[in-house]
Design a protein around this motif. Structure first.
Motif, PDB file in Angstrom:
ATOM      1  N   ARG A 209       0.862  -1.170   0.000  1.00 53.39           N
ATOM      2  CA  ARG A 209       0.000   0.000   0.000  1.00 53.39           C
ATOM      3  C   ARG A 209       0.901   1.223   0.000  1.00 53.39           C
ATOM      4  NH1 ARG A 209      -5.024   0.411   3.910  1.00 53.39           N
ATOM      5  NH2 ARG A 209      -5.752  -1.048   2.322  1.00 53.39           N
ATOM      6  N   TRP A 211       1.155   5.644   0.080  1.00 54.22           N
ATOM      7  CA  TRP A 211       0.561   6.950   0.343  1.00 54.22           C
ATOM      8  C   TRP A 211       1.311   8.000  -0.458  1.00 54.22           C
ATOM      9  CZ3 TRP A 211       0.435   6.922   6.460  1.00 54.22           C
ATOM     10  CH2 TRP A 211      -0.632   6.110   6.891  1.00 54.22           C
ATOM     11  N   PRO A 267      -5.924  -2.512   7.800  1.00 55.35           N
ATOM     12  CA  PRO A 267      -5.296  -1.605   8.771  1.00 55.35           C
ATOM     13  C   PRO A 267      -3.816  -1.881   8.999  1.00 55.35           C
ATOM     14  CG  PRO A 267      -7.429  -2.371   9.574  1.00 55.35           C
ATOM     15  CD  PRO A 267      -7.120  -3.172   8.348  1.00 55.35           C
ATOM     16  N   TYR A 269      -1.503  -2.433   6.778  1.00 56.20           N
ATOM     17  CA  TYR A 269      -0.691  -1.655   5.841  1.00 56.20           C
ATOM     18  C   TYR A 269      -0.566  -0.208   6.311  1.00 56.20           C
ATOM     19  CZ  TYR A 269      -1.344  -5.523   2.533  1.00 56.20           C
ATOM     20  OH  TYR A 269      -1.349  -6.752   1.921  1.00 56.20           O
ATOM     21  N   ASP A 270      -1.679   0.369   6.760  1.00 55.57           N
ATOM     22  CA  ASP A 270      -1.633   1.745   7.234  1.00 55.57           C
ATOM     23  C   ASP A 270      -0.748   1.872   8.465  1.00 55.57           C
ATOM     24  OD1 ASP A 270      -3.322   2.573   5.205  1.00 55.57           O
ATOM     25  OD2 ASP A 270      -5.133   2.318   6.414  1.00 55.57           O
ATOM     26  N   GLU A 274       2.506   4.229   8.699  1.00 53.98           N
ATOM     27  CA  GLU A 274       2.636   5.206   9.786  1.00 53.98           C
ATOM     28  C   GLU A 274       3.954   5.006  10.529  1.00 53.98           C
ATOM     29  OE1 GLU A 274       0.787   8.435  11.925  1.00 53.98           O
ATOM     30  OE2 GLU A 274      -0.116   7.254  10.309  1.00 53.98           O
ATOM     31  N   VAL A 288      -1.674  13.003   3.780  1.00 56.54           N
ATOM     32  CA  VAL A 288      -1.863  11.983   2.763  1.00 56.54           C
ATOM     33  C   VAL A 288      -2.798  12.545   1.697  1.00 56.54           C
ATOM     34  CG1 VAL A 288      -2.676   9.655   2.265  1.00 56.54           C
ATOM     35  CG2 VAL A 288      -1.507  10.130   4.429  1.00 56.54           C
ATOM     36  N   THR A 291      -3.791   7.519  -2.305  1.00 59.35           N
ATOM     37  CA  THR A 291      -3.351   6.172  -1.933  1.00 59.35           C
ATOM     38  C   THR A 291      -3.357   5.279  -3.165  1.00 59.35           C
ATOM     39  OG1 THR A 291      -5.580   5.381  -1.407  1.00 59.35           O
ATOM     40  CG2 THR A 291      -4.333   6.420   0.377  1.00 59.35           C
ATOM     41  N   GLU A 293      -2.710   0.731  -3.910  1.00 60.35           N
ATOM     42  CA  GLU A 293      -2.331  -0.566  -3.358  1.00 60.35           C
ATOM     43  C   GLU A 293      -2.445  -1.614  -4.443  1.00 60.35           C
ATOM     44  OE1 GLU A 293      -5.947  -2.509  -1.097  1.00 60.35           O
ATOM     45  OE2 GLU A 293      -5.631  -0.456  -0.372  1.00 60.35           O
TER      46      GLU A 293
END
Length: 437
Positions: A209, A211, A267, A269-270, A274, A288, A291, A293
């Motif tokens: 993923r 950003w 979640p 991947y986020d 982060e 951001v 996005t 992915e």
């Protein structure tokens, strides 16, 4: 990669009495959607060539064929907006000198960098090569404008429901907004994702993923693409790394990428992104702005490029993705050029093998060694980057390295684990994968 032979097919272009006859070429067993043409059916449209799919592989092939297909329409079938259409994505490759897509390239870098697991930074120029970044919407707009200038090119929007092979013609059924259509063509090239991957000894995924971020302070070096940053927790059997493509001091595409057997929950991947931005890169404040992915197969499966007398597969479905790296774009360009050259010469336009056999053998060993946990993929990849000139590594990744260069690189790998893996591979049975992932 060994194809299953099919009978000779005569190649006789309309209007070319001197066109040479067909030659024997490999092909795969026909599947349910490559059965013979339906008897007695009417045809809405005849074509010389039909290209199914309008992604990187499909549009690239159409672009190269547009200048040489003169015996009938070249039809490109693209899916309608919705789940069947690929989301926006970023493609990267390296190339020397000016390229055909430069007008659409978002950014290019003269240096590449890699952070090893111990934090060691390798940052080197790659001249005369440049690492290029292309967004799929820019690519589609550029190639679409070129195709629109060719009167023989037609674009059809709709969902392909069947591709049927035949001795002299193939058929493509399309559910179009205006109603069902049937295209009958001399050659059909299908770039749609496979419903299931072919049997393999090792099947991993490169999943990620990304950003698009804008930072409050200038933190990026827009002159270098950070291809792999291994300063992340590593899975026991796989690889994890950060990937940073800076387009300015405050703007970049930042990706969290893994090589492993299965994708993560959304979640996760986020959380990885982060952690990477804040704890590894030290970016305190960022926004951001977009996005993306995806998941790319990394497998030693054999992908048949010929599915019948008149039907072929291209792109990832035809094995264009390099098993150990996931790079596809430059291979799709080589295949498109070769197909167009074969067609122009009056030969059967079978897509050529996308990778050399010895490269596929090396990739199979590397995937197996990583999947079994015998080697640390992060340490191996970082060591290969630091071991010699970066252009040598890029030649290897792009399939252009010499045997001597590959032997030199082989000495930088863990010899015993890799030797055990090479001995083991011929004894392993290829097994099916439940579905294409």
């Amino acid at each position: 990669m060994q194809d299953v032979p099919v009978p000779d097919v005569p190649v006789q272009h309309p209007g070319r009495a001197d066109a040479p006859g067909g030659r024997r070429a490999g092909g795969a067993r026909m599947t349910a959607d490559t059965a013979g043409p339906a008897e007695g059916a009417g045809y809405a449209e005849d074509a010389e060539v039909v290209v199914v799919g309008a992604g990187a592989a499909g549009l690239s092939l159409a672009r190269h064929l547009a200048g040489v297909v003169t015996d009938g329409p070249l039809v490109v079938v693209e899916p309608p907006d919705g789940p069947a259409r690929s989301p926006l994505r970023t493609w990267c490759w390296w190339e020397a000198g000016p390229g055909p897509y430069d007008a659409a390239v978002r950014h290019a870098w003269d240096r590449i960098a890699v952070h090893g697991p111990d934090g060691t930074l390798t940052d080197r120029p790659i001249a005369p090569l440049r690492y290029r970044m292309l967004r799929s919407d820019d690519f589609e707009a550029l190639v679409g404008a070129e195709l629109a200038a060719h009167p023989a090119v037609r674009r059809v929007t709709g969902r392909v429901t069947a591709v049927r092979d035949g001795a002299h013609r193939a058929e493509v059924d399309v559910e179009a907004p205006e109603g069902p259509r049937r295209l009958r063509a001399r050659w059909v090239f299908d770039s749609r994702p496979l419903p299931a991957l072919p049997p393999a000894r090792t099947s991993l995924l490169q999943h990620f993923r990304g950003w698009f971020v804008r930072t409050a302070a200038p933190v990026f070096d827009p002159g270098a693409a950070l291809l792999m940053d291994f300063r992340l927790p590593q899975p026991p059997r796989g690889v994890a790394f950060g990937y940073v493509l800076p387009t300015g001091p405050r703007e970049a595409l930042v990706e969290y990428t893994l090589f492993s057997r299965a994708r993560l929950d959304g979640p996760a991947y986020d959380a990885g992104l982060e952690h990477y931005l804040r704890e590894v890169l030290g970016v305190a404040e960022f926004e951001v702005t977009g996005t993306e992915e995806g998941a790319v197969p990394m497998t030693d499966a054999a992908f048949p490029r010929r599915t019948g007398a008149r039907t072929f597969r291209i792109g990832t479905a035809g094995g264009a993705t390099r098993p150990a790296t996931g790079y596809t774009f430059s291979t799709a360009q080589r295949q498109a050029r070769a197909v167009a050259a074969a067609y122009a010469a009056g030969r059967v336009p079978v897509p050529p093998p996308p990778h050399r056999r010895r490269h596929l053998a090396m990739d199979a060993a590397l995937l197996r060694a990583v999947d079994t946990g015998r080697i640390s993929g992060a340490e191996l990849l970082a060591g290969l980057v630091a071991s010699g000139p970066p252009e040598r590594l890029l030649r290897f990744l792009d399939g252009g390295s010499s045997l001597r260069e590959e032997v030199l690189m082989g000495f930088r790998t863990p010899v015993v684990p890799m030797a055990l893996t090479c001995l083991e591979l011929p004894l392993l049975r290829r097994t099916g994968v439940p579905r294409a992932r």
